[in-house]
Design a protein around this motif. Structure first.
Motif, PDB file in Angstrom:
ATOM      1  N   HIS A 196     139.876 -21.341  92.833  1.00  0.00           N
ATOM      2  CA  HIS A 196     138.878 -21.863  93.713  1.00  0.00           C
ATOM      3  C   HIS A 196     138.945 -23.442  93.695  1.00  0.00           C
ATOM      4  O   HIS A 196     138.820 -24.061  94.976  1.00  0.00           O
ATOM      5  N   GLU A 243     140.411 -17.383  88.475  1.00  0.00           N
ATOM      6  CA  GLU A 243     139.746 -17.499  89.513  1.00  0.00           C
ATOM      7  C   GLU A 243     138.989 -18.971  89.622  1.00  0.00           C
ATOM      8  O   GLU A 243     139.054 -19.641  90.710  1.00  0.00           O
ATOM      9  N   GLY A 294     137.450 -10.906  94.425  1.00  0.00           N
ATOM     10  CA  GLY A 294     136.701  -9.866  93.626  1.00  0.00           C
ATOM     11  C   GLY A 294     137.499  -8.801  93.158  1.00  0.00           C
ATOM     12  O   GLY A 294     136.846  -7.718  92.604  1.00  0.00           O
ATOM     13  N   SER A 298     136.188 -10.696 102.309  1.00  0.00           N
ATOM     14  CA  SER A 298     136.402 -10.027 100.960  1.00  0.00           C
ATOM     15  C   SER A 298     134.912  -9.454 100.368  1.00  0.00           C
ATOM     16  O   SER A 298     133.802  -9.856 101.100  1.00  0.00           O
ATOM     17  N   PRO A 299     134.809  -8.807  99.272  1.00  0.00           N
ATOM     18  CA  PRO A 299     133.778  -8.501  98.636  1.00  0.00           C
ATOM     19  C   PRO A 299     132.692  -9.659  98.323  1.00  0.00           C
ATOM     20  O   PRO A 299     131.615  -9.585  98.162  1.00  0.00           O
ATOM     21  N   LYS A 300     133.399 -10.786  98.168  1.00  0.00           N
ATOM     22  CA  LYS A 300     132.756 -12.133  97.690  1.00  0.00           C
ATOM     23  C   LYS A 300     132.493 -13.276  98.780  1.00  0.00           C
ATOM     24  O   LYS A 300     131.706 -13.958  98.616  1.00  0.00           O
ATOM     25  N   ALA A 301     133.435 -13.135  99.582  1.00  0.00           N
ATOM     26  CA  ALA A 301     133.447 -14.170 100.381  1.00  0.00           C
ATOM     27  C   ALA A 301     134.218 -14.118 101.843  1.00  0.00           C
ATOM     28  O   ALA A 301     135.176 -13.089 102.029  1.00  0.00           O
ATOM     29  N   ALA A 325     131.554  -5.663 100.875  1.00  0.00           N
ATOM     30  CA  ALA A 325     131.128  -5.608  99.420  1.00  0.00           C
ATOM     31  C   ALA A 325     130.971  -4.128  99.303  1.00  0.00           C
ATOM     32  O   ALA A 325     131.206  -3.551  98.160  1.00  0.00           O
TER      33      ALA A 325
END
Length: 285
Positions: A192, A188, A220, A70-73, A39
């Motif tokens: 998901h 998004e 992200g 990734s920056p999110k997961a 992140a």
């Protein structure tokens, strides 16, 4: 302090291709720390290397466990970060064969050196292709603001997997592909629900030449500049639908619309279900 390297993949220009973070020794980092590093860096993915499992095989010192954030997961597989990590390793231990244990499965990589620099070719896990529910397709097109009439009928929408899942949509014109302005939260949410990593948008420029783009809101970022995992999935898709020969080498141009041009090579071999994706890589800075 963790040493985070920066490389670009699918280009020999630091200003092109897809940048990735590479941590060559992530020993002792937990998932929260890896996510924080990814992140803070802000690239679409960062690769983290640790010692391999005992049963992985490969040459001693050239086999690793490889995870992607990734920056999110965490992401189960990332092609451009695999290329970036492979180039970073080859600069230190020399070109040759590498093997990675990833959350998606075992991924071999071959790195070669030439006057033009280092080039890495990864071999995907075994792919598959599945149909798309019409309601999900309608939602994807609504989120993208793409009228169904602007799809290329030669490229039926499908979900393709070669390490992770990608929705493949064909654009009837290059202008349609160039005009990307989508509803980030809406796409998004759909991705998901369908467990998609990117949407692979494709326009055929020649028999073996394609322009592609990859929205990546679940990571992200609005768009991924060069997407090796999606390229592998697209290769499987194109072969299964008979759009290319069983033996084929495809060239994918990506990132031009973002000002980060990159080139991905997709190789299909008759009798081998796996897909090979290759490209150059270079350190940034």
């Amino acid at each position: 302090m963790t040493d985070v390297l920066r490389y670009t993949a699918f280009s020999d220009d630091p200003a092109g291709g897809n940048p990735a973070g590479v941590v060559l020794d992530a020993t002792g980092l937990d998932e929260a720390e890896m996510l924080r590093i990814a992140a803070d860096l802000g690239y679409s993915e960062t690769a983290f290397l640790t010692e391999p499992p005992e049963d992985l095989g490969g040459e001693p010192g050239r086999a690793f466990t490889l995870r992607f954030f990734s920056p999110k997961a965490e992401v189960s597989f990332c092609g451009h970060a695999t290329v970036a990590a492979s180039v970073a390793l080859a600069e230190r231990i020399g070109p040759g064969e590498l093997v990675f244990a990833t959350p998606a499965g075992t991924v071999p990589v071959s790195v070669t050196a030439s006057e033009e620099g280092l080039r890495a070719v990864l071999t995907s896990v075994e792919p598959h292709v599945e149909d798309v529910d019409p309601a999900d397709l309608a939602e994807a097109l609504a989120a993208l603001d793409w009228p169904e009439a602007e799809l290329d009928p030669a490229f039926p929408p499908r979900i393709a997997f070669a390490g992770n899942r990608h929705l493949v949509l064909g654009a009837a014109t290059r202008a349609r592909l160039a005009d990307l302005a989508y509803d980030f939260p809406r796409l998004e949410a759909l991705m998901h629900r369908l467990e998609l990593t990117t949407v692979q948008l494709v326009h055929r420029a020649g028999p073996a030449l394609f322009d592609v783009r990859d929205p990546f809101p679940v990571g992200g970022v609005v768009e991924d500049p060069a997407t090796g995992a999606a390229a592998a999935a697209f290769g499987a898709y194109a072969r299964e639908l008979g759009l290319v020969p069983a033996d084929a080498v495809l060239t994918l141009h990506q990132g031009e619309d973002m000002g980060r041009p990159g080139v991905l090579t997709v190789e299909l071999r008759a009798g081998d279900p796996r897909v090979r994706v290759g490209g150059r890589g270079v350190r940034i800075g």
